[in-house]
Structure formats: structure tokens, C-alpha cells
Design an enzyme around this catalytic site. Structure first.
Site, short mmCIF file in Angstrom:
data_model
loop_
_atom_site.label_atom_id
_atom_site.label_comp_id
_atom_site.label_asym_id
_atom_site.label_seq_id
_atom_site.Cartn_x
_atom_site.Cartn_y
_atom_site.Cartn_z
NE ARG A 54 0.15 8.05 78.03
CZ ARG A 54 0.80 7.75 76.91
NH1 ARG A 54 0.68 8.50 75.85
NH2 ARG A 54 1.58 6.71 76.85
N PRO A 55 -0.82 10.45 84.25
CG PRO A 55 -1.65 9.62 86.25
CD PRO A 55 -1.80 9.53 84.77
CB ILE B 3 -3.03 -0.03 79.11
CG1 ILE B 3 -2.75 -1.54 79.09
CG2 ILE B 3 -1.78 0.74 79.52
CD1 ILE B 3 -2.25 -2.14 80.40
CG ASP C 17 1.60 1.11 72.27
OD1 ASP C 17 0.69 1.80 72.75
OD2 ASP C 17 2.80 1.28 72.54
NE ARG D 263 3.11 9.02 80.22
CZ ARG D 263 2.87 9.43 81.45
NH1 ARG D 263 2.43 10.66 81.65
NH2 ARG D 263 3.08 8.66 82.49
NE ARG E 66 4.28 11.20 68.68
CZ ARG E 66 3.62 10.77 69.75
NH1 ARG E 66 2.33 10.94 69.83
NH2 ARG E 66 4.24 10.18 70.73
CB CYS F 50 -1.74 12.55 76.49
SG CYS F 50 -1.63 11.17 75.41
CE LYS G 127 6.50 5.57 69.35
NZ LYS G 127 6.25 6.17 70.66
CG ASN G 128 7.42 2.97 72.79
OD1 ASN G 128 7.42 4.10 72.31
ND2 ASN G 128 6.30 2.28 73.02
#
Ligand code: UD1
Length: 422
Positions: free
Chosen positions: A123-124, A330, A308, A94, A400, A118, A22-23
Site C-alpha cells: 500500500r504505497p 487489488i 472488500d 492508512r 474498526r 499493512c 466507514k470509507n
């Protein structure tokens, strides 16, 4: 809303095919914006996040077709009509922010909504902005949107990131492919998805070296051309399903898996008493004798233990012999699965970014609720190992990031079904 019903059913045996990442796919798709020639991805996963990225690219005027039951994505950006990524799409995911670098590089301008808060932290995007500013972009925040311009085009530069952000590395690398001159990106992220992106960009004509190390060097070129690229195996889906036989017992072969994608994770499984071996077709994972042992985990950028997989690993530790400490470095707020696991009889104490888990002999089925993608699959894993029935609601999180989760787990003997919501 749909839910998933899992009934604990003993050891799992068989094979599970692992999808494309996915990523990786979410950064490979925006790479199409860099060229007017077609980009085709094979081995794409069938996920709602991919549909969201498809909608975003289409909103910019790109042509995106899903072929072969979604496993092939054919894209063309020869006729883009907009350089604005709207809040309505960006807020859903994002990774939408990955259109910023490519649009800016190709058109000298882009307007991208900030993703907003989020569930797993603030998460900037400061690291993305700093990197692109380093390449000469002027970026302003107005009305919740980043307005980026590079009127004379981007210029190669030496830039050191304060933290090895995955998304910022991807945005900066993509932008630098069309910048004038050489860019040296220091303290770059080293994730396999970045290596995969660079391999694809290289097929498109980009000149890049050093991917997979902390220093990536990009020699800007005038234009990129079309390419076809196979998406790398999803190491997070791989790690998740490696945990299925670890938590239930049994022996499962993960087709398409590679040790190099999950080394730090496999070492932890080994320390816990789970065997992981490479086969000709993938990875074989087996737990044959008794309970697993508690191991401590600290999440870190690749090649460290992936954030993850932290929620899923916690599910395993809930049933381990002994006490383990899981430290999340993280993301803040990434223990939302802990109170749900406690409802299933787990013994977990959370203090800030640290969770202390004392294993129990067995978990008990319960109705639980997922709050994000990885949390939801950790509850399914816990349900597989629990006595009785577990219902995991809010399954849209799962859709997702995990394709055919019911079919894949049923295939190794799990009792799992999707219950249609009203
Ligand atoms: C990617 C992955 C996500 C994974 C994460 C870390 C995708 C689509 N998503 O997310 O699944 O959990 O890597 O491995 O690939 N940060 C800043 N400023 C920035 C950017 C990030 O402070 O400009 C912070 C974040 O808030 C977070 C940390 O850095 O605390 C890691 O973020 P990052 O590596 O950028 O993750 P993503 O690319 O968003």
C-alpha cells in the site's frame, strides 16, 4: 482481548439496518480541513476507525464533537495549529493519509507520515504524490514522512492516474478544490464514496463535475464554506449482511440498502441462486432452496466486484455446490482468511492472487483468528453456517468497520455473543 462466539443455528429472518459508510466518512472528515467554517456529518457509523480519524483531526487543532450517540460528527477547522500527521496515528489507519491533500491546499504545506506496511499488502502512496505534484506541489520523503509544499499555492492541471486509486482520487480532488484554475483528473476512481465526497464538497462551494465517471473536472475556488452532509450507506456492510441469509438460508431485509451500490455483487449472488430484490426500505435477500452454486469472482475497482467483499464471498463459496475461482486483483496478501476457513473444514487452495474453493456440504465450528477487518467478518459468516461453535478472536479488527455486529445479527436470529477478554 475480546472474542466473538458464534453457534450455527439455521436460517436467518428479519431486518438489519445498514450504517453510514466507514470509507466515505473517513474521507468526508478530512474535508473539514479545507474550510474554516463548520462541517457536520450525519448518519456517521460508530467505529474505532472514526475515533482514530477524530484523534488525528484533533491533533491538527480541529474541533471535533461526536453528537447523538456518535451518529453526528460536528467539526470545525477555524483554528488549526499543526499541519503534521504523526506516525503514531497514521500507522494505525492508512486512511489518515487523506489529510495530505486538504492541508496542502489550504496551507500550502503538510507533513504526513507514510502509513508503512499493512496486513493486506504494501500500500504505497506514489499515486497520491504524483497527482499532487501534478498540481505543482513539491514533495520530499524524509524520515518516513512526506514533506509537501506548494509555496505559491496549488495550480490546476490535467493529470492521468496510472491506476484508479480510491485514496489518491480523494486526495487529489480535495486538493484541487482550492487550486488556481481547472484540474482534469483522468482515470479517476468511481467508487460511491468518491461521489459522496464530491456531493459534500459541492455543498461546501466546490465546483466539480464528472464524479462517478473516470474523468473528474474541478474548477478551483478561493475558499470553501461550511455544510451539513449525510454519509452514504455503507455498501460493504450492506454486502456483508446480504451474505448472512445467503450462507445460512432465510430471508433478510437490509434497511437503507440500494442496488446501485452493490450491482456487481448482487449479480454474483443471483448467479449463485440467491435472490436480491429492491424493496421500499432497502434490499431483500433470500435463499430458500438448497445449497448455493459456485461462481467465479474477480475483484476490480468500482463498478467491478469489490475487494472488500472478497473474504466474505469466499466464506459463501466454501459451502457452495461446485468449485469457484476467486481472483484478487487489488491487493496482494488478501487471502489470510483462507487458512482459517480451512480450519473450519473448507477446501481452498491458494496460488498467488487466486484461490480455488471447492464447496463442502457443511463447515465445522473451530477457534479461528482474524487478521484484518474483512477477514474477521468472513469468519463470523462462516461460523453462522457451521456446525457447532466458532470463536473468532482479535475482534478489534471488527470494531474498526462493523458497528453493533452482535446486535445486528442477533436481531435476525443468529446465536452470537461477545466474550470479554481478560
Ligand atoms: C480504499 C478503501 C479500502 C478498499 C480500497 C480498494 C478507504 C478508507 N479504504 O483504500 O477499504 O479496499 O479502497 O477498494 O476508502 N496503490 C498504489 N499506490 C498508491 C495508492 C494505492 O500502488 O499511491 C495500490 C494499493 O497498494 C492497492 C491498490 O492501489 O494495491 C488500491 O488502493 P486504493 O484504491 O488506493 O485503496 P485505498 O484508498 O487505500
Amino acid at each position: 482481548m475480546d472474542s466473538i462466539l458464534v453457534t450455527g443455528n439455521g436460517p436467518l429472518n428479519g431486518q438489519i439496518p445498514i450504517a453510514g459508510a466507514k470509507n466515505a466518512c473517513l474521507t468526508l472528515m478530512p474535508a473539514t480541513l479545507l474550510s474554516e467554517e463548520p462541517l457536520t456529518l450525519t448518519n456517521a457509523p460508530r467505529l474505532s476507525d472514526i475515533k482514530t480519524m477524530t484523534a488525528l483531526l484533533q491533533s491538527l487543532g480541529a474541533e471535533v464533537s461526536s453528537l447523538q450517540d456518535g451518529q453526528v460528527i460536528a467539526m470545525s477547522s477555524h483554528n488549526l495549529t499543526s499541519q503534521t500527521a504523526d506516525y503514531d496515528i497514521v500507522r494505525k489507519m492508512r486512511a489518515s493519509n487523506l489529510v495530505l491533500g486538504p492541508l496542502l491546499a489550504r496551507f500550502g504545506q503538510a507533513v504526513v507520515s507514510l502509513p508503512g506496511g499493512c496486513a493486506i499488502g504494501a500500500r504505497p502512496m506514489d499515486l497520491h504524490v504524483e497527482g499532487l505534484e501534478g498540481l505543482g506541489a513539491e514533495i520530499e520523503l524524509k524520515d518516513g514522512y512526506l514533506h509537501a509544499k506548494a509555496p505559491g499555492g496549488l495550480k490546476g492541471a490535467v493529470h492521468e492516474m496510472r491506476f484508479a486509486s480510491v485514496g489518491a482520487t480523494e486526495n487529489i480532488v480535495m486538493a484541487a478544490t482550492l487550486a488556481k484554475g481547472t484540474t482534469v483528473l483522468k482515470n479517476a476512481a468511481r467508487e460511491p464514496e468518491i461521489v459522496d465526497l464530491v456531493e459534500c464538497l459541492r455543498k461546501m462551494g466546490a465546483q466539480i463535475s464528472g464524479e462517478g465517471t473516470p474523468t473528474i473536472e474541478i474548477q478551483g475556488v478561493d475558499r470553501l464554506h461550511g455544510a451539513t452532509h449525510q454519509v452514504v450507506t455503507d455498501r460493504i456492510e450492506l454486502g456483508t449482511y446480504m451474505l448472512a441469509p445467503a450462507i445460512c438460508g432465510g430471508e433478510v431485509e437490509l434497511l437503507g440498502g440500494r442496488m446501485s451500490l452493490v450491482e456487481s455483487f448482487a449479480r454474483k449472488l443471483d448467479a449463485a441462486g440467491v435472490s436480491v430484490t429492491e424493496t421500499g426500505n432497502g434490499l431483500n435477500v433470500a435463499r430458500k432452496n438448497g445449497r448455493v452454486r459456485a461462481v467465479d469472482v474477480v475483484t476490480e475497482p468500482f463498478p467491478g466486484f469489490p475487494t472488500d467483499l472478497q473474504a466474505q464471498m469466499m466464506a459463501l463459496m466454501c459451502t457452495a455446490e461446485g468449485t469457484s475461482v476467486l481472483e484478487e486483483r487489488i491487493f496482494e496478501n488478501r487471502f489470510m482468511h483462507a487458512p482459517e476457513l480451512v480450519r473450519m473444514g473448507a477446501n481452498i487452495e491458494v496460488h498467488g492472487g487466486t484461490a480455488t474453493v471447492t464447496g463442502v456440504e457443511s463447515l465445522k465450528g473451530a477457534p479461528v483468528m482474524a487478521t484484518d477487518l474483512r477477514a474477521s467478518v468472513s469468519l463470523i459468516l462462516a461460523g453462522l453456517a457451521a456446525e457447532g461453535e466458532t470463536t473468532v478472536s482479535r475482534v478489534y479488527h471488527l470494531d474498526r468497520g462493523y458497528e453493533h455486529v452482535v446486535r445486528k445479527l442477533e436481531g435476525v436470529g443468529a446465536r452470537i455473543e461477545r466474550i470479554k477478554g481478560q
